[in-house]
Design a protein around this motif. Structure first.
Motif, short mmCIF file in Angstrom:
data_model
loop_
_atom_site.label_atom_id
_atom_site.label_comp_id
_atom_site.label_asym_id
_atom_site.label_seq_id
_atom_site.Cartn_x
_atom_site.Cartn_y
_atom_site.Cartn_z
N MET A 1 0.82 -1.20 0.00
CA MET A 1 0.00 0.00 0.00
C MET A 1 0.86 1.25 0.00
SD MET A 1 -3.09 -0.62 -0.37
CE MET A 1 -4.43 0.29 0.28
N GLY A 2 2.06 1.19 0.49
CA GLY A 2 2.93 2.36 0.47
C GLY A 2 3.49 2.67 1.84
N HIS A 3 4.77 3.00 1.85
CA HIS A 3 5.44 3.38 3.08
C HIS A 3 5.61 4.89 3.08
CE1 HIS A 3 6.70 -0.83 2.41
NE2 HIS A 3 6.51 -0.90 3.72
N LEU A 4 5.09 5.53 4.12
CA LEU A 4 5.21 6.98 4.21
C LEU A 4 6.67 7.37 4.37
CD1 LEU A 4 2.15 7.98 6.41
CD2 LEU A 4 2.43 8.27 3.95
N GLY A 5 7.03 8.42 3.68
CA GLY A 5 8.39 8.95 3.71
C GLY A 5 8.63 9.73 2.44
N PHE A 6 9.62 10.59 2.44
CA PHE A 6 9.89 11.46 1.29
C PHE A 6 10.41 10.66 0.10
CE2 PHE A 6 12.86 14.17 -1.10
CZ PHE A 6 11.95 15.09 -1.58
N SER A 7 9.93 10.99 -1.09
CA SER A 7 10.41 10.36 -2.31
C SER A 7 11.18 11.36 -3.15
CB SER A 7 9.25 9.81 -3.14
OG SER A 7 9.74 9.38 -4.39
N TYR A 8 12.50 11.16 -3.23
CA TYR A 8 13.31 12.03 -4.08
C TYR A 8 13.05 11.73 -5.56
CZ TYR A 8 16.49 8.00 -3.90
OH TYR A 8 17.03 6.73 -3.95
N ILE A 9 12.69 10.49 -5.88
CA ILE A 9 12.35 10.16 -7.27
C ILE A 9 11.06 10.89 -7.65
CG2 ILE A 9 11.66 8.32 -8.87
CD1 ILE A 9 14.64 8.23 -8.24
N GLY A 10 10.10 10.88 -6.76
CA GLY A 10 8.86 11.63 -7.00
C GLY A 10 9.15 13.10 -7.21
N LEU A 11 10.04 13.67 -6.42
CA LEU A 11 10.40 15.08 -6.56
C LEU A 11 11.05 15.33 -7.92
CD1 LEU A 11 10.71 17.95 -5.46
CD2 LEU A 11 12.90 17.24 -4.47
N ILE A 12 11.95 14.46 -8.33
CA ILE A 12 12.60 14.61 -9.65
C ILE A 12 11.55 14.58 -10.76
CG2 ILE A 12 14.16 13.50 -11.31
CD1 ILE A 12 15.84 12.62 -8.80
N PHE A 13 10.64 13.62 -10.69
CA PHE A 13 9.57 13.53 -11.70
C PHE A 13 8.73 14.81 -11.71
CE2 PHE A 13 8.65 9.14 -13.51
CZ PHE A 13 9.95 8.70 -13.38
N LEU A 14 8.38 15.32 -10.52
CA LEU A 14 7.58 16.53 -10.45
C LEU A 14 8.34 17.74 -11.01
CD1 LEU A 14 5.83 16.03 -7.02
CD2 LEU A 14 4.73 16.05 -9.27
N LEU A 15 9.64 17.82 -10.77
CA LEU A 15 10.44 18.90 -11.34
C LEU A 15 10.49 18.79 -12.86
CD1 LEU A 15 13.36 19.13 -8.76
CD2 LEU A 15 11.54 20.82 -9.14
N MET A 16 10.63 17.56 -13.36
CA MET A 16 10.64 17.36 -14.82
C MET A 16 9.30 17.75 -15.43
SD MET A 16 12.70 13.73 -15.08
CE MET A 16 12.83 13.67 -16.88
N LEU A 17 8.25 17.63 -14.66
CA LEU A 17 6.92 18.01 -15.11
C LEU A 17 6.70 19.52 -15.01
CD1 LEU A 17 4.06 16.73 -15.82
CD2 LEU A 17 3.57 17.01 -13.39
N THR A 18 7.12 20.11 -13.90
CA THR A 18 6.78 21.49 -13.59
C THR A 18 7.63 22.51 -14.32
OG1 THR A 18 6.07 20.75 -11.41
CG2 THR A 18 6.45 23.11 -11.68
N ILE A 19 8.93 22.29 -14.41
CA ILE A 19 9.82 23.30 -14.99
C ILE A 19 9.42 23.65 -16.43
CG2 ILE A 19 12.20 23.77 -15.71
CD1 ILE A 19 13.04 22.31 -13.04
N PRO A 20 9.22 22.67 -17.33
CA PRO A 20 8.81 23.07 -18.68
C PRO A 20 7.45 23.77 -18.71
CG PRO A 20 9.33 20.71 -18.61
CD PRO A 20 9.43 21.23 -17.22
N ASN A 21 6.55 23.37 -17.81
CA ASN A 21 5.24 24.02 -17.75
C ASN A 21 5.35 25.47 -17.31
OD1 ASN A 21 2.70 22.27 -18.32
ND2 ASN A 21 4.16 20.89 -17.37
#
Length: 156
Positions: A1-21
């Motif tokens: 179901m998921g372990h709570l904690g910070f995801s640096y991979i998630g952050l990288i993906f979000l940056l790849m999404l947000t910066i061009p936008n």
């Protein structure tokens, strides 16, 4: 179901999404108009954006771990995000018309919407986090749906 904690991979993906936008806000296509977007699709898109942003950051399951067959899901997700970045590069080099913005890329229709949605879906599968998968489905219904609506309008 998921372990709570910070995801640096998630952050990288979000940056790849947000910066061009963010760059896109200064380079929107001529004739771009979002005022007639389907309100139901818009609700799905907005709710999905919030859910995907939160879930991709708060589960540590997306972070790198020892190699397994599941790592292929992450590799595929990274490839899709890199394709998304390439799509943006092509857009920024284009005349920046509506057809450029709603274009396909490497056979992927409305690539600006489809590639990141698919990448986050694969990230959810890699992390085995059903919450991200559900969030991405909600986002995809709205975001890809809106892009398909705009593509249909410019093709008429």
């Amino acid at each position: 179901m998921g372990h709570l904690g910070f995801s640096y991979i998630g952050l990288i993906f979000l940056l790849m999404l947000t910066i061009p936008n963010l760059i896109w806000t200064k380079h929107q296509p001529d004739g771009y108009d979002f005022h007639d977007e389907n309100k139901v699709l818009l609700i799905f898109e907005r709710v999905g954006q919030v859910l995907v942003t939160c879930t991709s950051l708060i589960f540590s399951d997306f972070n790198l771990r020892p190699w397994s067959i599941w790592t292929l899901w992450l590799v595929a997700a990274v490839i899709l995000m890199l394709m998304y970045e390439c799509w943006w590069i092509r857009y920024f080099k284009s005349p920046k018309g509506l057809a450029d913005f709603y274009s396909s890329f490497c056979g992927v229709p409305v690539a600006g919407a489809t590639l990141p949605v698919a990448a986050f879906l694969l990230l959810g599968i890699y992390g085995k986090v059903v919450w991200l998968i559900i969030s991405v489905v909600i986002l995809g219904i709205g975001h890809i749906g809106i892009h398909l609506q705009h593509l249909k309008e410019i093709n008429q």
